[in-house]
Design a protein around this motif. Structure first.
Motif, PDB file in Angstrom:
ATOM      1  N   ASN A 100      51.975  45.473  50.459  1.00 45.13           N
ATOM      2  CA  ASN A 100      50.700  46.107  50.126  1.00 45.13           C
ATOM      3  C   ASN A 100      49.684  45.082  49.626  1.00 45.13           C
ATOM      4  O   ASN A 100      48.506  45.096  50.027  1.00 45.13           O
ATOM      5  N   PHE A 101      50.114  44.195  48.750  1.00 47.15           N
ATOM      6  CA  PHE A 101      49.151  43.233  48.178  1.00 47.15           C
ATOM      7  C   PHE A 101      48.811  42.123  49.155  1.00 47.15           C
ATOM      8  O   PHE A 101      47.742  41.518  49.055  1.00 47.15           O
ATOM      9  N   ASN A 102      49.684  41.843  50.098  1.00 50.98           N
ATOM     10  CA  ASN A 102      49.290  40.918  51.164  1.00 50.98           C
ATOM     11  C   ASN A 102      48.198  41.551  52.024  1.00 50.98           C
ATOM     12  O   ASN A 102      47.270  40.876  52.478  1.00 50.98           O
ATOM     13  N   LYS A 103      48.321  42.881  52.227  1.00 48.47           N
ATOM     14  CA  LYS A 103      47.274  43.588  52.975  1.00 48.47           C
ATOM     15  C   LYS A 103      45.968  43.582  52.190  1.00 48.47           C
ATOM     16  O   LYS A 103      44.876  43.412  52.762  1.00 48.47           O
ATOM     17  N   ILE A 104      46.085  43.777  50.879  1.00 51.41           N
ATOM     18  CA  ILE A 104      44.882  43.753  50.034  1.00 51.41           C
ATOM     19  C   ILE A 104      44.238  42.370  50.075  1.00 51.41           C
ATOM     20  O   ILE A 104      42.999  42.228  50.198  1.00 51.41           O
ATOM     21  N   ALA A 105      45.077  41.328  49.970  1.00 54.35           N
ATOM     22  CA  ALA A 105      44.555  39.956  49.990  1.00 54.35           C
ATOM     23  C   ALA A 105      43.854  39.678  51.311  1.00 54.35           C
ATOM     24  O   ALA A 105      42.770  39.034  51.342  1.00 54.35           O
ATOM     25  N   ALA A 106      44.412  40.134  52.411  1.00 52.93           N
ATOM     26  CA  ALA A 106      43.793  39.913  53.717  1.00 52.93           C
ATOM     27  C   ALA A 106      42.454  40.628  53.806  1.00 52.93           C
ATOM     28  O   ALA A 106      41.466  40.083  54.343  1.00 52.93           O
ATOM     29  N   ALA A 114      32.920  37.041  54.934  1.00 51.07           N
ATOM     30  CA  ALA A 114      31.713  37.662  55.470  1.00 51.07           C
ATOM     31  C   ALA A 114      30.515  37.509  54.533  1.00 51.07           C
ATOM     32  O   ALA A 114      29.386  37.295  54.976  1.00 51.07           O
ATOM     33  N   CYS A 115      30.755  37.625  53.213  1.00 49.91           N
ATOM     34  CA  CYS A 115      29.611  37.647  52.300  1.00 49.91           C
ATOM     35  C   CYS A 115      29.712  36.618  51.179  1.00 49.91           C
ATOM     36  O   CYS A 115      28.810  36.497  50.358  1.00 49.91           O
ATOM     37  N   ARG A 116      30.838  35.854  51.075  1.00 48.19           N
ATOM     38  CA  ARG A 116      31.006  34.846  50.037  1.00 48.19           C
ATOM     39  C   ARG A 116      30.699  35.425  48.657  1.00 48.19           C
ATOM     40  O   ARG A 116      29.879  34.924  47.923  1.00 48.19           O
ATOM     41  N   CYS A 117      31.366  36.504  48.311  1.00 47.48           N
ATOM     42  CA  CYS A 117      31.136  37.168  47.032  1.00 47.48           C
ATOM     43  C   CYS A 117      32.392  37.066  46.181  1.00 47.48           C
ATOM     44  O   CYS A 117      33.293  36.267  46.449  1.00 47.48           O
ATOM     45  N   SER A 118      32.450  37.942  45.162  1.00 46.52           N
ATOM     46  CA  SER A 118      33.599  37.949  44.256  1.00 46.52           C
ATOM     47  C   SER A 118      34.884  38.340  44.964  1.00 46.52           C
ATOM     48  O   SER A 118      35.971  38.242  44.397  1.00 46.52           O
ATOM     49  N   CYS A 119      34.752  38.787  46.187  1.00 41.63           N
ATOM     50  CA  CYS A 119      35.948  39.172  46.939  1.00 41.63           C
ATOM     51  C   CYS A 119      36.885  37.996  47.120  1.00 41.63           C
ATOM     52  O   CYS A 119      38.095  38.183  47.301  1.00 41.63           O
ATOM     53  N   CYS A 120      36.348  36.779  47.065  1.00 43.35           N
ATOM     54  CA  CYS A 120      37.220  35.605  47.229  1.00 43.35           C
ATOM     55  C   CYS A 120      38.204  35.515  46.073  1.00 43.35           C
ATOM     56  O   CYS A 120      39.388  35.201  46.264  1.00 43.35           O
ATOM     57  N   LYS A 121      37.752  35.827  44.856  1.00 44.16           N
ATOM     58  CA  LYS A 121      38.641  35.811  43.689  1.00 44.16           C
ATOM     59  C   LYS A 121      39.656  36.939  43.800  1.00 44.16           C
ATOM     60  O   LYS A 121      40.837  36.771  43.477  1.00 44.16           O
ATOM     61  N   HIS A 122      39.199  38.098  44.276  1.00 44.70           N
ATOM     62  CA  HIS A 122      40.118  39.229  44.434  1.00 44.70           C
ATOM     63  C   HIS A 122      41.217  38.901  45.426  1.00 44.70           C
ATOM     64  O   HIS A 122      42.385  39.275  45.234  1.00 44.70           O
ATOM     65  N   ALA A 123      40.852  38.198  46.502  1.00 43.51           N
ATOM     66  CA  ALA A 123      41.851  37.819  47.505  1.00 43.51           C
ATOM     67  C   ALA A 123      42.901  36.907  46.892  1.00 43.51           C
ATOM     68  O   ALA A 123      44.102  37.078  47.122  1.00 43.51           O
ATOM     69  N   ALA A 124      42.458  35.959  46.096  1.00 40.83           N
ATOM     70  CA  ALA A 124      43.397  35.035  45.457  1.00 40.83           C
ATOM     71  C   ALA A 124      44.290  35.772  44.455  1.00 40.83           C
ATOM     72  O   ALA A 124      45.507  35.536  44.389  1.00 40.83           O
ATOM     73  N   ASP A 125      43.668  36.666  43.670  1.00 36.74           N
ATOM     74  CA  ASP A 125      44.452  37.424  42.690  1.00 36.74           C
ATOM     75  C   ASP A 125      45.476  38.321  43.388  1.00 36.74           C
ATOM     76  O   ASP A 125      46.626  38.462  42.919  1.00 36.74           O
ATOM     77  N   ALA A 126      45.068  38.970  44.481  1.00 38.82           N
ATOM     78  CA  ALA A 126      45.985  39.846  45.217  1.00 38.82           C
ATOM     79  C   ALA A 126      47.156  39.046  45.783  1.00 38.82           C
ATOM     80  O   ALA A 126      48.305  39.521  45.796  1.00 38.82           O
ATOM     81  N   LYS A 127      46.860  37.823  46.236  1.00 44.89           N
ATOM     82  CA  LYS A 127      47.935  36.980  46.779  1.00 44.89           C
ATOM     83  C   LYS A 127      48.918  36.598  45.678  1.00 44.89           C
ATOM     84  O   LYS A 127      50.135  36.552  45.907  1.00 44.89           O
ATOM     85  N   LYS A 128      48.402  36.336  44.475  1.00 49.36           N
ATOM     86  CA  LYS A 128      49.288  36.015  43.360  1.00 49.36           C
ATOM     87  C   LYS A 128      50.204  37.195  43.033  1.00 49.36           C
ATOM     88  O   LYS A 128      51.400  37.029  42.767  1.00 49.36           O
ATOM     89  N   VAL A 129      49.624  38.418  43.049  1.00 49.24           N
ATOM     90  CA  VAL A 129      50.447  39.611  42.784  1.00 49.24           C
ATOM     91  C   VAL A 129      51.504  39.776  43.865  1.00 49.24           C
ATOM     92  O   VAL A 129      52.672  40.100  43.583  1.00 49.24           O
ATOM     93  N   ALA A 130      51.101  39.552  45.134  1.00 49.10           N
ATOM     94  CA  ALA A 130      52.068  39.653  46.233  1.00 49.10           C
ATOM     95  C   ALA A 130      53.204  38.659  46.030  1.00 49.10           C
ATOM     96  O   ALA A 130      54.379  38.994  46.262  1.00 49.10           O
ATOM     97  N   ASN A 131      52.879  37.439  45.602  1.00 52.61           N
ATOM     98  CA  ASN A 131      53.918  36.426  45.363  1.00 52.61           C
ATOM     99  C   ASN A 131      54.854  36.847  44.223  1.00 52.61           C
ATOM    100  O   ASN A 131      56.064  36.584  44.270  1.00 52.61           O
ATOM    101  N   LYS A 132      54.278  37.487  43.194  1.00 47.00           N
ATOM    102  CA  LYS A 132      55.127  37.970  42.088  1.00 47.00           C
ATOM    103  C   LYS A 132      56.110  39.036  42.595  1.00 47.00           C
ATOM    104  O   LYS A 132      57.283  39.033  42.220  1.00 47.00           O
ATOM    105  N   PHE A 133      55.593  39.951  43.426  1.00 47.05           N
ATOM    106  CA  PHE A 133      56.479  40.961  44.005  1.00 47.05           C
ATOM    107  C   PHE A 133      57.586  40.301  44.831  1.00 47.05           C
ATOM    108  O   PHE A 133      58.760  40.694  44.748  1.00 47.05           O
ATOM    109  N   GLY A 134      57.231  39.320  45.629  1.00 53.72           N
ATOM    110  CA  GLY A 134      58.218  38.651  46.474  1.00 53.72           C
ATOM    111  C   GLY A 134      59.269  37.919  45.658  1.00 53.72           C
ATOM    112  O   GLY A 134      60.461  37.964  45.986  1.00 53.72           O
ATOM    113  N   LYS A 135      58.828  37.233  44.581  1.00 58.27           N
ATOM    114  CA  LYS A 135      59.769  36.498  43.738  1.00 58.27           C
ATOM    115  C   LYS A 135      60.745  37.470  43.056  1.00 58.27           C
ATOM    116  O   LYS A 135      61.959  37.237  43.010  1.00 58.27           O
TER     117      LYS A 135
END
Length: 504
Positions: A100-106, A114-135
């Motif tokens: 789910n969080f890999n989908k969110i990160a994508a 597309a817009c170079r906004c705060s979404c870039c931080k959200h993508a990074a944060d979502a990827k970190k959560v996905a990695n925590k789930f995987g670990k």
């Protein structure tokens, strides 16, 4: 002169009267002794028929109790698989969170590009959560994998217990069949010594009838005169469905996640730090099946011979809210499944929770006579729809002979001589012969091993080998039945008498 003649006649008549009286007394002694011996012989025959029937009833009750233990072993196997599926699903649920969080990160990354906004931080944060789930998923996979050895050992132990239970059934059957065949095993010889030591041994022809009757009560045993044995697959279905019906609620039908450990659920909730998730459709079941995909199906009247023990646990994880992501947008399925069969079993899931194989022979993998050295077999009742065959309930016969006279005039003076007879000459009317004691007596008895459950309506329950309600009783012969038994033992003189007797 006339008075002397009358006196002489009186002496002759008196002598004849005393002779007749002596013969009557002798005959009375002979008849009394013969009747006593005949009663002892009949009591012995009745006691032997009843005692052999009791041995058979005890054997059938043992089959019923041990069959329940065999079914309980399959229930325990189902529970083992249910526990392993529940332990393994933790990693699968965590991987669903990772997905789910890999989908969110994508999705956030696409918005970022597309817009170079705060979404870039959200993508990074979502990827970190996905990695925590995987670990965390890999950690739970490791914990589940550590249970694999104990799981295999428990499965091997349960499978061995089924083998040993059936071995004991086979041994009980062999010994009981031998006892009703020879009439002397299992303490029956002592019964003969106590009741009629001079009686003959059990007729071998009658013993063969008893053995066949006992074998006819067990489906799969060699038997003459009854219905054919059912197939291995049909017998397997019986044990499979009884085992499945005996499962408790948790292994058979668990819903929701309350059975999962609270610490796991707490960790699962804390990994994203924020947001709302929900789980839908979480269910699990374990069952003995022929197709592991049929775990959630109901009981079957055919087709399920129980070649596989399988368990599954599955559901859907929804990430309804996380930061500014639209609710209900991301969902991932998860499933863990485990099975055991003759090919070593299988594990279904995205993780690496399991290694090795786990064997299961099936609920009735071999023919009954081929299970002597191993194999998951059991004793099933062979039902017979014919009431003349007592619906397949085994009958037990006894036939004995015994000398009713002593045969030695010195030991038994009332027998007059060794031939137990008196010959006499009656003037012009010729000679005669009177046998004052029967030489040999014969006794024939029948007992029935029958099924009757306690309580009202107990007679309505058909005989089976899953409830220990088998009993024994002396039973009257049916028309022609005694004649058939006498014909088997070669007593042709008694056959006409048995054919004309009125059944009780």
């Amino acid at each position: 002169m006339r008075r002397r003649t009358q006196r002489g006649q009186a002496i002759v008549l008196g002598s004849l009267s005393f002779l007749v009286l002596a013969l009557m007394v002798t005959l009375s002694f002979n008849l009394s002794h013969a009747l006593r011996q005949k009663m002892s012989l009949q009591q012995h025959s009745d006691a032997m028929a009843y005692s052999m029937a009791v041995l058979e009833a005890r054997a059938l009750n043992y089959y019923a109790v041990s069959n329940r233990a065999i079914a309980g072993s399959y229930v325990a196997m189902n529970s083992l698989h249910a526990y392993m599926a529940a332990a393994s699903v933790t990693g699968e649920m965590l991987r669903a969170g990772e997905s789910n969080f890999n989908k969110i990160a994508a999705a956030e990354l696409a918005k970022c590009l597309a817009c170079r906004c705060s979404c870039c931080k959200h993508a990074a944060d979502a990827k970190k959560v996905a990695n925590k789930f995987g670990k965390k998923a890999r950690e739970y996979d490791r914990d589940a994998r550590a249970l694999e050895g104990d799981f295999r050992t428990a499965m091997e132990g349960l499978d061995l217990m089924v083998d040993n239970l059936h071995k004991s059934q086979a041994e009980v059957h062999a010994r009981t069949a031998q006892a009703v065949k020879d009439g002397s095993s299992h303490g029956l010889a002592q019964l003969k010594e106590d009741t009629a030591p001079k009686a003959s041994e059990l007729s071998s022809a009658v013993g063969a009838l008893n053995e066949n009757e006992f074998n006819c009560a067990v489906d799969g045993k060699t038997c003459k005169g009854s219905v054919e044995s059912t197939s291995n697959e049909a017998r397997a279905r019986v044990m499979t469905e009884i085992g499945n019906a005996s499962r408790s609620a948790w292994p058979s039908n668990r819903t929701g996640t309350k059975h999962l450990h609270p610490e796991f659920l707490d960790e699962f909730r804390k990994i994203p730090d924020e947001g709302v998730y929900r789980i839908s459709g979480h269910k699990g079941s374990a069952k003995t099946v022929v197709d592991k995909e049929a775990i959630y199906e109901g009981g079957q009247s055919g087709g399920n011979e129980g070649t596989t023990v399988a368990a599954s646990e599955e559901g859907v994880l929804h990430q309804d809210q996380w930061e500014d992501i639209l609710p209900g947008m991301f969902s991932s399925d998860y499933e863990s499944a485990i099975s055991s069969d003759s090919g070593g079993g299988d594990h279904d899931g995205d993780g690496d929770q399991h290694r090795g194989s786990h064997q299961f022979e099936g609920t009735n993998a071999r023919a009954l006579d081929g299970c002597a050295s191993g194999g998951n077999c059991f004793m099933k009742y062979r039902a017979n729809p014919d009431p003349e065959r007592d619906w397949g309930q085994p009958r037990v016969y006894s036939y004995y002979t015994m000398q009713l006279s002593v045969g030695n005039a010195q030991q038994a003076p009332w027998e007059l001589n060794n031939s137990r007879s008196v010959e006499f000459q009656h003037g012009a009317q010729g000679s005669g012969k009177l046998t004052v004691a029967a030489g040999e007596g014969m006794s024939l008895s029948k007992a029935l091993v029958y099924y009757h459950r306690f309580g009202s309506g107990g007679w309505k329950e058909p005989p089976n080998l899953f409830a220990p309600f088998w009993r024994a009783k002396l039973h009257p012969f049916k028309p022609g039945e005694a004649a058939r038994v006498l014909q088997e033992v070669g007593n042709s003189d008694a056959v006409p008498i048995a054919e004309t007797e009125v059944p009780l």
